[in-house]
Design an enzyme around this catalytic site. Structure first.
Site, PDB file in Angstrom:
ATOM      1  N   CYS A  70      84.356  -2.419  23.365  1.00 14.78           N
ATOM      2  CA  CYS A  70      84.120  -2.494  21.932  1.00 14.78           C
ATOM      3  C   CYS A  70      83.112  -1.402  21.595  1.00 14.78           C
ATOM      4  CB  CYS A  70      83.538  -3.868  21.604  1.00 14.78           C
ATOM      5  SG  CYS A  70      83.063  -4.079  19.878  1.00 14.78           S
ATOM      6  N   CYS A 182      87.614   2.535  17.554  1.00 10.83           N
ATOM      7  CA  CYS A 182      87.479   1.078  17.576  1.00 10.83           C
ATOM      8  C   CYS A 182      88.648   0.596  18.422  1.00 10.83           C
ATOM      9  CB  CYS A 182      87.569   0.516  16.156  1.00 10.83           C
ATOM     10  SG  CYS A 182      87.880  -1.276  16.073  1.00 10.83           S
ATOM     11  N   HIS A 184      90.381  -2.012  18.461  1.00  5.69           N
ATOM     12  CA  HIS A 184      91.511  -2.681  17.795  1.00  5.69           C
ATOM     13  C   HIS A 184      92.573  -1.663  17.338  1.00  5.69           C
ATOM     14  CE1 HIS A 184      88.758  -6.140  17.508  1.00  5.69           C
ATOM     15  NE2 HIS A 184      89.770  -6.887  17.086  1.00  5.69           N
TER      16      HIS A 184
HETATM   17  N1  DGL Z   1      86.847  -3.702  18.569  1.00  4.10           N
HETATM   18  C1  DGL Z   1      85.626  -3.332  17.993  1.00  4.10           C
HETATM   19  C2  DGL Z   1      85.222  -1.908  18.211  1.00  4.10           C
HETATM   20  O1  DGL Z   1      85.710  -1.281  19.132  1.00  4.10           O
HETATM   21  C3  DGL Z   1      85.014  -4.074  16.850  1.00  4.10           C
HETATM   22  C4  DGL Z   1      85.876  -4.571  15.709  1.00  4.10           C
HETATM   23  C5  DGL Z   1      85.102  -5.565  14.846  1.00  4.10           C
HETATM   24  O2  DGL Z   1      84.761  -6.630  15.348  1.00  4.10           O
HETATM   25  O3  DGL Z   1      84.833  -5.241  13.674  1.00  4.10           O
HETATM   26  O4  DGL Z   1      84.396  -1.379  17.532  1.00  4.10           O
END
Ligand code: DGL
Length: 258
Positions: A70, A182, A184
């Site tokens: 993350c 990110c 996601h």
């Molecule tokens: N997956 C996350 C990242 O790489 C965070 C997404 C979130 O929780 O807003 O920053």
């Protein structure tokens, strides 16, 4: 040996999928902070507390290395985690440096997608100031994409429309690279690929993170003693979310096998 992967939600599965492919002889424990996802719109100190609690639960399970899968959590807490725990810890940051280097010859701009929190932190500002001599880096938060991913919203039309809307103010001819900062966002890489002009490359930090993990495991003498077994945990212990993680991992691996 068990490698822990941590994210606010489903995003880190895109990184673990890469690890499963490259390092299949390990076991994996994935933790999602379902009580607090998304991190992006929240306050830094609040999120830091959530990360510390979730990681301490993972430590209690007995992991041999940790990937903070993350970008947001890495920016906020990786230094503190390294001070607290002696096992190998790999973090992630938006791949701005390689993107700027790859783009040097083309004279085009770099567009970084990441959470609002990542983009607002001094760590990101310092990274960009260090590598972006020519002032070619622009940044754009995509909070709805995290929400879509958490809802397993993978409909091509919905997502393409979303990207079209977000990118409508940009002249894409000016850009050479988009950075997915990110974890996601790589869930939507194939949709983005189809709608972007072919000259724009898309980069993420997943392969680099797993290469770094592999190097750290070797350095720490952590042997490859596992069978690619994956277990899932989440901070609200919700069995429905555990199923969701299985579905999301299978979806991501399918997309990337094609
Ligand atoms: N997956 C996350 C990242 O790489 C965070 C997404 C979130 O929780 O807003 O920053």
């Amino acid at each position: 040996m068990t490698i822990g992967f941590f994210d606010s939600g489903i995003g880190g599965l895109s990184v673990m999928a890469e690890a499963l492919q490259r390092l299949p002889a390990q076991n994996y424990l994935y933790m999602a902070d379902t009580l607090h996802v998304p991190y992006g719109p929240k306050d830094k100190d609040e999120v830091k507390g959530y990360i510390m609690d979730a990681v301490s639960r993972m430590m209690a399970e007995g992991i041999d290395a940790l990937v903070v899968a993350c970008n947001t959590a890495t920016s906020i807490a990786v230094n503190e985690l390294r001070e607290m725990y002696s096992l190998p810890i790999v973090g992630m940051e938006p791949a701005v440096k390689p993107a700027v280097e790859m783009n040097r010859a083309t004279g085009k701009r770099v567009l970084v997608f990441a959470t609002q929190l990542t983009l607002s932190l001094p760590k990101y500002y310092a990274l960009v100031s260090r590598v972006d001599e020519g002032g070619i880096v622009d940044s754009l938060p995509l909070p709805e994409l995290v929400k879509y991913c958490e809802e397993l919203q993978f409909d091509k039309q919905v997502i393409s429309e979303y990207f079209r809307d977000k990118l409508s103010g940009y002249n894409l001819d000016d850009y050479g690279i988009i950075v997915l900062g990110c974890t996601h966002y790589p869930f939507y890489r194939h949709i983005l690929r189809e709608m972007l002009p072919p000259h724009i490359q898309i980069v993420d930090g997943n392969a680099g993170t797993v290469r770094r993990l592999s190097a750290l495991l070797t350095r720490a003498g952590i042997a490859h003693h596992g069978s690619g077994n994956v277990s899932f945990m989440c901070t609200n212990d919700d069995p429905v979310y555990i199923d969701k993680m299985h579905t999301a991992l299978a979806y991501f691996r399918n997309q990337n096998d094609e």
